[in-house]
Design a protein around this motif. Structure first.
Motif, short mmCIF file in Angstrom:
data_model
loop_
_atom_site.label_atom_id
_atom_site.label_comp_id
_atom_site.label_asym_id
_atom_site.label_seq_id
_atom_site.Cartn_x
_atom_site.Cartn_y
_atom_site.Cartn_z
N LEU A 140 30.86 31.85 86.54
CA LEU A 140 32.26 31.51 86.68
C LEU A 140 32.47 30.08 86.25
O LEU A 140 31.86 29.15 86.81
CB LEU A 140 32.72 31.71 88.13
CG LEU A 140 34.17 31.33 88.42
CD1 LEU A 140 35.13 32.20 87.63
CD2 LEU A 140 34.45 31.46 89.93
N ILE A 141 33.37 29.88 85.28
CA ILE A 141 33.59 28.54 84.75
C ILE A 141 34.92 28.00 85.24
O ILE A 141 35.02 26.85 85.63
CB ILE A 141 33.58 28.56 83.21
CG1 ILE A 141 32.24 29.09 82.70
CG2 ILE A 141 33.86 27.20 82.64
CD1 ILE A 141 31.05 28.24 83.15
N ALA A 142 36.00 28.86 85.19
CA ALA A 142 37.32 28.39 85.59
C ALA A 142 38.16 29.57 86.02
O ALA A 142 37.86 30.72 85.73
CB ALA A 142 38.00 27.63 84.45
N GLN A 143 39.27 29.27 86.73
CA GLN A 143 40.21 30.30 87.16
C GLN A 143 41.62 29.77 86.95
O GLN A 143 41.94 28.64 87.35
CB GLN A 143 39.98 30.65 88.62
CG GLN A 143 40.71 31.91 89.04
CD GLN A 143 40.31 32.34 90.45
OE1 GLN A 143 40.46 31.56 91.40
NE2 GLN A 143 39.78 33.53 90.58
N LEU A 144 42.45 30.60 86.25
CA LEU A 144 43.81 30.20 85.95
C LEU A 144 44.78 31.05 86.77
O LEU A 144 44.53 32.22 87.02
CB LEU A 144 44.11 30.38 84.46
CG LEU A 144 43.14 29.72 83.47
CD1 LEU A 144 43.58 30.01 82.04
CD2 LEU A 144 43.06 28.22 83.70
N SER A 145 45.90 30.44 87.17
CA SER A 145 46.96 31.13 87.89
C SER A 145 48.26 30.39 87.62
O SER A 145 48.32 29.51 86.76
CB SER A 145 46.66 31.17 89.39
OG SER A 145 46.71 29.84 89.92
N HIS A 146 49.32 30.80 88.37
CA HIS A 146 50.58 30.11 88.12
C HIS A 146 50.50 28.65 88.56
O HIS A 146 51.35 27.85 88.21
CB HIS A 146 51.73 30.82 88.83
CG HIS A 146 51.73 30.67 90.32
ND1 HIS A 146 50.89 31.37 91.16
CD2 HIS A 146 52.49 29.87 91.14
CE1 HIS A 146 51.12 31.02 92.42
NE2 HIS A 146 52.09 30.12 92.43
N PHE A 147 49.43 28.32 89.30
CA PHE A 147 49.24 26.91 89.67
C PHE A 147 48.57 26.13 88.55
O PHE A 147 48.81 24.95 88.37
CB PHE A 147 48.38 26.80 90.95
CG PHE A 147 49.02 27.49 92.15
CD1 PHE A 147 50.15 26.93 92.77
CD2 PHE A 147 48.50 28.67 92.63
CE1 PHE A 147 50.71 27.57 93.86
CE2 PHE A 147 49.08 29.30 93.73
CZ PHE A 147 50.18 28.75 94.35
N LYS A 148 47.69 26.79 87.85
CA LYS A 148 47.01 26.15 86.73
C LYS A 148 46.99 27.15 85.59
O LYS A 148 46.31 28.16 85.64
CB LYS A 148 45.57 25.77 87.12
CG LYS A 148 44.80 25.09 86.02
CD LYS A 148 43.38 24.78 86.45
CE LYS A 148 42.60 24.13 85.31
NZ LYS A 148 41.19 23.87 85.69
#
Length: 727
Positions: A681-689
């Motif tokens: 796991l490198i990164a996680q995107l959402s409406h926050f990021k």
């Protein structure tokens, strides 16, 4: 000198028993019987000839009897008959009488009358060959010539058909061979199953008949063909061949050797005479020899071409051959046969004289069979004899009268007619004027008190267009007048009655197809003013009507002259489309209506519409799908296009510095998880990021491929893919 006498005796008496000399190998049973009779006859005659020193001459038959005959009666075949014979010879075993030309099988018959007056003679009638045989009760019994003379005088001919016609020739001969008076020749069928054409030719040439040289038969007339082919006792070879030149058929035997009788193509040609069966000669292989066809195989008595051997069995296996005697160079005519004939007299009337108008006298003419007397009567049977001779003139007649003419036989009477026609007095038209809406054909009618109506295009002269009370005109485009003239045969009332035809122009209407938008009305227009109208759907009589349902509507448009035209208006309802869903595959979007129609069109920008519901290169983010019925409006629905960049270059040059999913902002619950190639796991995107800068714990990661997993919500499948980080 003794040898010459014995040879002559042998020839004469062996022929009387139907010998074909030189040991002909045609039939063992025939030869065995012939040798026995010949031996006995020679022995008897030799004893007689010891008292004389001259050869016995063949008998000479002399017959008279060229007569007229009426069908269904009986007539003696001779008016006189005698046999002149050598004093040393008083009789023979058999005598034959044949209907050798004109024979009608099933109707014609010969028979001996007064049989009790001829106790030593029995008769045998062969219906197939039309031949009556007179002989003794024992085949070897010699019957005196005087007995045969008496019997022949009592032989009668009958025909059972009331419509019989033509001529019958009777051949009276000593010897079994058929005699044909028209050629003066004799014909004999020799049974020999399987004989080749070559052997048949040689056997025929080696045979004699009362001193006449034999040869395979040659045929040069219909009479000859019928006697040989239909009235012979079997089927067999004849003397025709095209062995010399394929397709050129010649007679190669007898006095006609070298004569071409057929050199036809597919359709045939007959410079002499030919009677080929249907489809013959078909020139198959080595089929170079003419053969009379087996009865039952095609046309009776016709010919086909065979090879020298023919078939080993069946219809085309040779069953024998036909020998002809007579006509060879140097041969004197043989007089062992005589002939008579009967002719069925026929009167042939000329065409009936021209009709007379109202009254007149008529002269009839007729010709008849030679020797017959023409008779005129007033009835088809019986009646009064009005006159004899080739002409008859009637008294003055006022009505049509039929007369009858014959040449001596009541059953052959023919009718002639004296026609008296009354001149018509009136011509009445059913109506003076006919009308028609537009160009067309009409049936106009007129009658008269008698006769028929002739139709003309002019008041006088011209050529009759039609004869009858009802005349159907050709197609008429303008006002026209025809004229009716009454006639009864050649009796004409020359006052013609005019009948007018008026052509009116019907209203010019044009069919239409109109669109009805769902939940709206549409106006239907008959299209022409100043007419009367009748709508089929509700019997409205106005020029226009308003409808709210699809269907086919018709309106009758009638002009003041009464010409009607029908206009058809087809109303097609266009429904407002409803969008069921929009499928997005990358940047391709497909708009699915609830029910597709061919009049729908689609758009993803609200400006450009197309018939196809598939769109390519749709921008990412929130979009709107449009579907509408042409000319009638439609509906819309939003959809999101998610764009996953295939790569990014985080080098701070303001171009592709971060990796982000376009359109993800429209899904607040969406989460994108990014992994390296090893699943870390490198990164996680959402409406926050919403984007990734290519670092892990603020440390730049190396250039490589990375994987993503997008979960939009719990009801949407996870979207997976990969992209490239470039440095």
């Amino acid at each position: 000198m003794k040898n010459i006498k014995l040879t002559t005796i042998s020839l004469f008496f062996s022929v009387l028993s139907f010998n074909i000399s030189n040991s002909n190998e045609n039939s063992k049973a025939f030869n065995k019987k012939n040798k026995h009779i010949q031996k006995t006859t020679i022995s008897q005659k030799t004893k007689k000839l010891k008292k004389s020193n001259f050869a016995i001459d063949p008998p000479k038959l002399i017959a008279q009897g060229d007569q007229l005959y009426c069908p269904q009666t009986s007539i003696n075949i001779v008016t006189d008959f005698t046999i002149r014979h050598d004093a040393a010879e008083n009789g023979t075993q058999e005598l034959y009488i044949q209907i050798s030309s004109g024979y009608s099988n099933g109707f014609d018959r010969l028979e001996l009358t007064n049989p009790t007056l001829h106790p030593n003679i029995i008769t045998s009638w062969d219906a197939n060959s039309g031949k009556l045989k007179l002989s003794g009760t024992n085949a070897a019994t010699e019957i005196p010539y005087d007995d045969f003379i008496s019997a022949v005088k009592d032989v009668v001919f009958t025909n059972s058909s009331a419509t019989a016609s033509g001529t019958r020739t009777f051949s009276i001969t000593i010897g079994q061979a058929n005699y044909l008076p028209s050629t003066g020749h004799y014909y004999l069928f020799i049974s020999n199953v399987g004989v080749t054409w070559t052997n048949a030719r040689n056997l025929a040439a080696s045979s004699t008949y009362y001193g006449l040289q034999g040869y395979l038969a040659t045929i040069s007339s219909a009479d000859e063909a019928k006697l040989i082919g239909e009235q012979a006792s079997g089927t067999g070879w004849i003397g025709g061949s095209d062995a010399e030149t394929e397709g050129v058929w010649k007679w190669v035997t007898g006095p006609e050797a070298g004569t071409v009788f057929w050199n036809g193509t597919a359709n045939g040609s007959t410079p002499n005479f030919a009677f080929w069966n249907t489809g013959e000669p078909n020139q198959l292989g080595d089929e170079d020899y003419a053969h009379i066809t087996q009865p039952g195989a095609g046309i009776r008595g016709s010919w086909n071409d065979l090879s020298n051997t023919g078939d080993p069995a069946g219809n085309y296996q040779p069953k024998g051959y036909i020998v002809e005697y007579g006509g060879m160079p140097g041969e004197a005519p043989l007089e062992i046969a005589a002939s008579t004939k009967i002719t069925i007299p026929v009167a042939t009337p000329a065409i009936d004289p021209a009709p007379a108008c109202d009254s007149g006298s008529f002269t009839f003419n007729a010709t008849a069979t030679s020797g017959a007397t023409i008779r005129w009567f007033n009835a088809v049977t019986g009646g009064n004899l009005l006159a004899t001779g080739s002409t008859y003139t009637t008294p003055a007649l006022t009505t049509t009268t039929t007369y009858y003419v014959d040449a001596g036989c009541e059953s052959n009477r023919k009718s002639v007619k004296a026609t008296v026609n009354a001149t018509p007095s009136i011509t009445v038209a059913e109506q003076d004027t006919y009308t028609n809406c537009g160009p067309g054909s009409l049936t106009i009618k007129a009658t008269s008190n008698v006769g028929s109506i002739n139709w003309y295009a002019s008041a006088t002269g011209g050529t009759s267009l039609y004869v009858g009370t009802a005349f159907t005109t050709p197609t008429i485009t303008t006002n026209t007048t025809y004229y009716a003239e009454a006639s009864n045969g050649f009796c004409i009332n020359t006052t013609r009655t005019p009948i007018n035809i008026v052509i009116n122009t019907p209203p010019a209407v044009t069919d239409e197809t109109l669109t009805l938008c769902q939940f709206r009305n549409v106006t239907l227009d008959a299209g022409i003013s100043g007419m009367t109208y009748l709508w089929s759907n509700n019997n409205e009589t106005t020029r226009t009507i308003s409808v709210d349902k699809a269907g086919k509507y018709t309106v009758d448009v009638t002009s003041p002259e009464g010409c009607k035209s029908t206009k058809t208006i087809t109303v097609e309802e266009h429904k407002i489309p409803q969008i069921a869903r929009v499928d997005v595959e990358g940047t391709r979007a497909i708009i699915y209506p609830v029910k597709a129609e061919d009049y729908f069109e689609y758009s993803v920008d609200g400006a450009f519409f197309q018939d196809s519901n598939v769109f390519y290169d749709v921008p990412g983010g929130l979009q709107t799908a449009y579907a509408r019925a042409k000319k009638c409006g439609g509906t819309s629905r939003q959809f999101v296009v998610l764009v996953f960049p295939p790569f990014f270059t985080p080098n701070n040059d303001s171009y592709n510095d971060v990796w982000e999913v376009t359109g993800m902002e429209n899904y607040p619950q969406a989460v994108v998880t990014i992994f390296d190639r090893y699943g870390k796991l490198i990164a996680q995107l959402s409406h926050f990021k919403m984007s990734w800068d290519g670092t892990f714990n603020q440390v730049p990661l190396p250039a490589s491929d990375y994987w993503y997993a997008l979960k939009v919500d719990d009801s949407t499948p996870i979207l997976r893919g990969h992209f490239t980080l470039k440095r």
